[in-house]
Design a protein around this motif. Structure first.
Motif, PDB file in Angstrom:
ATOM      1  N   CYS A 117     111.713  33.878  86.393  1.00  0.00           N
ATOM      2  CA  CYS A 117     112.385  34.761  85.360  1.00  0.00           C
ATOM      3  C   CYS A 117     114.072  34.731  84.837  1.00  0.00           C
ATOM      4  N   MET A 135     116.086  35.063  84.302  1.00  0.00           N
ATOM      5  CA  MET A 135     117.196  36.428  84.310  1.00  0.00           C
ATOM      6  C   MET A 135     117.665  35.986  85.851  1.00  0.00           C
ATOM      7  N   CYS A 136     116.352  36.343  86.652  1.00  0.00           N
ATOM      8  CA  CYS A 136     117.141  35.832  88.227  1.00  0.00           C
ATOM      9  C   CYS A 136     115.911  35.242  88.925  1.00  0.00           C
ATOM     10  N   CYS A 145     110.493  39.190  85.426  1.00  0.00           N
ATOM     11  CA  CYS A 145     109.934  39.324  86.211  1.00  0.00           C
ATOM     12  C   CYS A 145     110.109  41.357  86.443  1.00  0.00           C
ATOM     13  N   CYS A 174     115.051  42.832  84.061  1.00  0.00           N
ATOM     14  CA  CYS A 174     115.468  41.659  83.394  1.00  0.00           C
ATOM     15  C   CYS A 174     115.758  41.363  82.074  1.00  0.00           C
TER      16      CYS A 174
HETATM   17 ZN   LIG Z   1     114.086  38.802  86.748  1.00  0.00          ZN
END
Ligand SMILES: [Zn+2]
Length: 72
Positions: free
Chosen positions: A19, A21-22, A34, A38
């Motif tokens: 992901c 984002m994270c 994910c 996100c």
């Molecule tokens: Zn994520």
């Protein structure tokens, strides 16, 4: 003709990108993210970037206030 038995179908593993984002493993439903959270976060970033138009030429000099203590 004897078959080789129950053979698992050849599944080409998709490249699991983390992901963005994270960094968690992405879920197919929310690829490439994910989770929906996100995905929404990324969407917000896109909207924000779309909102503010980069203006190199029209730079506002008033953005930077002059150093205080300037006598006329
Ligand atoms: Zn994520």
């Amino acid at each position: 003709m004897a078959e080789t038995g129950p053979k698992e179908p050849t599944v080409v593993p998709l490249k699991r990108h983390p992901c963005p984002m994270c960094g968690r493993p992405a879920v197919a439903r929310f690829r490439p993210f994910c989770s929906r959270r996100c995905a929404d976060l990324d969407l917000g970033h896109w909207l924000n970037e779309d909102y503010r138009v980069p203006s190199d030429e029209e730079f506002d000099p008033e953005e930077e206030p002059p150093e205080g203590g300037e006598e006329a």
